[in-house]
Design an enzyme around this catalytic site. Sequence first.
Site, PDB file in Angstrom:
ATOM      1  N   HIS A  51       0.859  -1.191   0.000  1.00  0.00           N
ATOM      2  CA  HIS A  51       0.000   0.000   0.000  1.00  0.00           C
ATOM      3  C   HIS A  51       0.890   1.234   0.000  1.00  0.00           C
ATOM      4  CE1 HIS A  51      -4.018  -1.720   1.658  1.00  0.00           C
ATOM      5  NE2 HIS A  51      -3.373  -2.653   0.977  1.00  0.00           N
ATOM      6  N   GLU A  53       0.937   3.923   1.824  1.00  0.00           N
ATOM      7  CA  GLU A  53       1.425   4.360   3.130  1.00  0.00           C
ATOM      8  C   GLU A  53       2.585   3.494   3.615  1.00  0.00           C
ATOM      9  OE1 GLU A  53      -3.171   4.858   3.424  1.00  0.00           O
ATOM     10  OE2 GLU A  53      -1.745   3.663   2.271  1.00  0.00           O
ATOM     11  N   CYS A  81      -6.558   2.530   5.440  1.00  0.00           N
ATOM     12  CA  CYS A  81      -7.231   1.275   5.777  1.00  0.00           C
ATOM     13  C   CYS A  81      -6.738   0.805   7.153  1.00  0.00           C
ATOM     14  CB  CYS A  81      -6.919   0.242   4.697  1.00  0.00           C
ATOM     15  SG  CYS A  81      -5.219  -0.386   4.768  1.00  0.00           S
ATOM     16  N   CYS A  84      -2.848   0.139   7.220  1.00  0.00           N
ATOM     17  CA  CYS A  84      -2.043   1.350   7.117  1.00  0.00           C
ATOM     18  C   CYS A  84      -2.201   2.244   8.342  1.00  0.00           C
ATOM     19  CB  CYS A  84      -2.377   2.089   5.832  1.00  0.00           C
ATOM     20  SG  CYS A  84      -1.873   1.140   4.370  1.00  0.00           S
TER      21      CYS A  84
END
Length: 153
Positions: A51, A53, A81, A84
């Site tokens: 992801h 992040e 999410c 993260c």
Amino acid sequence: MDEYFMLEALKEAKKAFDINEVPIGAVIVFDNKIIGRGYNRRNTDKNPLKHAEIIAINEAAEFIGDWRIENCTIYVTVEPCPMCAGAIVQARIPRVVYGADNPKAGCAGSIVNILQMDKLNHRCDVTKGILYKECGSIMKEFFKRFRKNLPVI
């Protein structure tokens, strides 16, 4: 300054868009300098951890030379999410700025607020809605093309 750095996060999101990834981008800023950048690469790298992040956190930790990324701000185009948000808390990032809400998986208040849970040992200041129209529109365009099965070029 928040808008400037969110525009940088949007540049990262565009990179994801261009390779048919969900267009989320992130940058981490220390002393008005970007020390970490990331964009979604889950499908490209066949890795659920890729992801935006997480990639930006890894880069920032390498820059700082520690797992604690204190005195920094992370700018993310979409509300983080659960994974993260947890990584942001674990990295001790004190401030999170995001653009668009994530009503299906957002953990800065949309479904739960991991970033500000009283029971955790670290909480973040959260600023939301910075360039939300721009952050939301790239997501809408991606999913419109995705649903029509068109290439996202």
